[in-house]
Design an enzyme around this catalytic site. Structure first.
Site, PDB file in Angstrom:
ATOM      1  N   ASP A  51     102.485 105.810 -10.503  1.00 58.87           N
ATOM      2  CA  ASP A  51     103.269 104.829 -10.423  1.00 58.87           C
ATOM      3  C   ASP A  51     103.145 103.214 -11.459  1.00 58.87           C
ATOM      4  O   ASP A  51     103.910 102.839 -11.580  1.00 58.87           O
ATOM      5  CB  ASP A  51     103.866 104.434  -8.733  1.00 58.87           C
ATOM      6  CG  ASP A  51     102.691 103.964  -8.540  1.00 58.87           C
ATOM      7  OD1 ASP A  51     101.540 103.597  -9.096  1.00 58.87           O
ATOM      8  OD2 ASP A  51     102.498 102.915  -7.856  1.00 58.87           O
ATOM      9  N   SER A  52     101.914 103.726 -12.053  1.00 60.47           N
ATOM     10  CA  SER A  52     101.949 103.132 -13.462  1.00 60.47           C
ATOM     11  C   SER A  52     103.208 103.520 -14.460  1.00 60.47           C
ATOM     12  O   SER A  52     102.732 102.448 -15.733  1.00 60.47           O
ATOM     13  CB  SER A  52     100.375 103.495 -13.984  1.00 60.47           C
ATOM     14  OG  SER A  52     100.505 104.668 -14.783  1.00 60.47           O
ATOM     15  N   ASP A  90     103.068 109.630  -7.032  1.00 59.24           N
ATOM     16  CA  ASP A  90     102.739 108.505  -6.626  1.00 59.24           C
ATOM     17  C   ASP A  90     103.532 108.367  -5.828  1.00 59.24           C
ATOM     18  O   ASP A  90     105.208 108.291  -6.291  1.00 59.24           O
ATOM     19  CB  ASP A  90     103.067 107.021  -7.529  1.00 59.24           C
ATOM     20  CG  ASP A  90     100.995 106.988  -7.440  1.00 59.24           C
ATOM     21  OD1 ASP A  90     100.161 107.700  -6.575  1.00 59.24           O
ATOM     22  OD2 ASP A  90     100.351 106.863  -8.306  1.00 59.24           O
ATOM     23  N   LYS A 120     100.527 111.618  -3.885  1.00 56.61           N
ATOM     24  CA  LYS A 120      99.768 110.418  -4.139  1.00 56.61           C
ATOM     25  C   LYS A 120      99.897 109.131  -3.017  1.00 56.61           C
ATOM     26  O   LYS A 120     100.715 108.552  -3.166  1.00 56.61           O
ATOM     27  CB  LYS A 120      99.035 109.967  -5.268  1.00 56.61           C
ATOM     28  CG  LYS A 120      97.337 109.162  -5.383  1.00 56.61           C
ATOM     29  CD  LYS A 120      97.146 109.296  -6.833  1.00 56.61           C
ATOM     30  CE  LYS A 120      98.196 108.160  -7.512  1.00 56.61           C
ATOM     31  NZ  LYS A 120      97.135 107.062  -7.166  1.00 56.61           N
ATOM     32  N   GLU A 122      98.470 105.131  -1.303  1.00 60.87           N
ATOM     33  CA  GLU A 122      97.313 104.132  -1.840  1.00 60.87           C
ATOM     34  C   GLU A 122      97.524 103.396  -0.495  1.00 60.87           C
ATOM     35  O   GLU A 122      97.823 103.362   0.779  1.00 60.87           O
ATOM     36  CB  GLU A 122      97.267 102.947  -2.281  1.00 60.87           C
ATOM     37  CG  GLU A 122      97.843 103.561  -3.758  1.00 60.87           C
ATOM     38  CD  GLU A 122      97.694 102.349  -5.212  1.00 60.87           C
ATOM     39  OE1 GLU A 122      98.254 101.359  -4.373  1.00 60.87           O
ATOM     40  OE2 GLU A 122      98.386 102.741  -6.538  1.00 60.87           O
ATOM     41  N   GLU A 189      88.803 104.624  -6.969  1.00 59.61           N
ATOM     42  CA  GLU A 189      89.550 103.511  -8.641  1.00 59.61           C
ATOM     43  C   GLU A 189      88.544 102.244  -8.693  1.00 59.61           C
ATOM     44  O   GLU A 189      88.354 101.391  -7.514  1.00 59.61           O
ATOM     45  CB  GLU A 189      90.630 103.286  -8.560  1.00 59.61           C
ATOM     46  CG  GLU A 189      91.621 102.234 -10.241  1.00 59.61           C
ATOM     47  CD  GLU A 189      92.780 102.015 -10.451  1.00 59.61           C
ATOM     48  OE1 GLU A 189      93.404 102.575  -9.193  1.00 59.61           O
ATOM     49  OE2 GLU A 189      93.428 101.253 -11.351  1.00 59.61           O
TER      50      GLU A 189
HETATM   51  O1  KIV Z   1      99.400 105.402 -11.126  1.00 61.79           O
HETATM   52  C1  KIV Z   1      98.520 105.388 -11.798  1.00 61.79           C
HETATM   53  O2  KIV Z   1      98.774 105.761 -12.865  1.00 61.79           O
HETATM   54  C2  KIV Z   1      97.165 106.435 -10.986  1.00 61.79           C
HETATM   55  C3  KIV Z   1      96.031 106.221 -11.552  1.00 61.79           C
HETATM   56  C4  KIV Z   1      95.636 105.289 -12.392  1.00 61.79           C
HETATM   57  C5  KIV Z   1      95.073 106.628 -10.576  1.00 61.79           C
HETATM   58  O3  KIV Z   1      97.291 105.634  -9.501  1.00 61.79           O
END
Ligand code: KIV
Length: 271
Positions: A51-52, A90, A120, A122, A189
């Site tokens: 989600d970056s 994510d 993924k 969090e 992280e």
């Molecule tokens: O969203 C993302 O790119 C991430 C990585 C930094 C692990 O969660």
């Protein structure tokens, strides 16, 4: 993947075996077809549709605004390119916190509409029930602890996490809870390398570090950071493999000059 296809997809059992055999796991983010194709053919084990994307693709300050629909769009583009890499996406902020049913709906949508091999999420003990429901539906889940950007407003900064004993203890407990809930791996992280080693040694599932030192079972970076597209971003943990911002800008400047001077296109570059 078809049984007739010669390229063997990396699966959760391959990832588990890699940890057992002490083989390091490579993971990198991608958000589009063309980059994912390069990473897949280079031999990346896991491609993360992070989600970056909210930051590096859309220009937001945080990851909070990106929607499930937008993540599905990015994830489906990556899936169309990846023949061997495992693709994980994510679940974005607000699509799984607080309700196990909502979390399962979001994960099912991601799986059905993008074709990724897992999701993924969090968080620790507080999202354990949501993870259980998703894993029970047959969907591989990767956890994410330490610096969790979706909770940035709770923490107020992007600094080191679990730097004191209380937070380190909580992270340790969260790791064990995620493993018990069925996560096949956990991203760690920005935590101290020593703590990452302690939990990595204790867990049966692999840890994938970003700013968590060399003892994790694998490493992950954001592609824009590794390739030097994100010019101003230089945290201590980052190794720059290219200066693509300057390279691309140089190439584009040459193109502008050639257009302006009339030297592009030349005799050979026309019909
Ligand atoms: O969203 C993302 O790119 C991430 C990585 C930094 C692990 O969660």
């Amino acid at each position: 993947m078809s049984v007739h296809n010669e390229v063997k997809r990396i699966t959760t059992s391959v990832i588990r075996k890699m940890k057992a055999e002490g083989k390091k796991i490579s993971m990198l983010t991608a958000y589009d077809y063309s980059m994912a194709k390069i990473f897949d053919e280079a031999g990346m084990d896991i491609i993360l549709v992070g989600d970056s994307a909210a930051n590096v693709m859309a220009g937001y300050d945080t990851t909070l605004p990106i929607t499930l629909e937008q993540m599905i769009y990015h994830a489906a583009s990556v899936v169309r390119a990846a023949k061997r890499s495992m693709v994980i996406a994510d679940l974005p902020f607000g699509t799984y916190q607080g309700s196990a049913e909502k979390a399962l709906d979001s994960a099912v949508r991601m799986m059905k509409e993008s074709g990724v091999q897992g999701v993924k999420m969090e968080g620790g003990i507080e999202i354990e029930q949501a993870i259980r429901g998703i894993v029970n539906a047959g969907i591989p889940v990767m956890g994410h602890l330490g610096l969790t950007p979706q909770s940035i407003n709770q923490f107020g900064n992007f600094g080191l996490r679990a730097g004191n004993e209380t937070e380190a203890h909580k992270l340790h407990e969260d790791c064990l809870a995620l493993q018990t809930a069925g996560c096949f791996g956990i991203v760690l992280e920005k935590i101290p390398a020593k703590l990452a080693k302690t939990v990595t040694d204790q867990l049966l599932v692999p840890t994938i570090g970003i700013g968590a030192g060399p003892h994790c079972d694998g490493q992950v970076l954001v592609m824009h950071d590794l390739l030097g597209i994100n010019k101003g971003f230089k945290p201590k943990f980052l190794r720059l493999y290219l200066n693509l911002f300057d390279e691309i800008q140089g190439a584009v400047s040459s193109y502008i000059n050639d257009v302006k001077s009339g030297s592009f296109p030349n005799e050979e570059e026309q019909y």
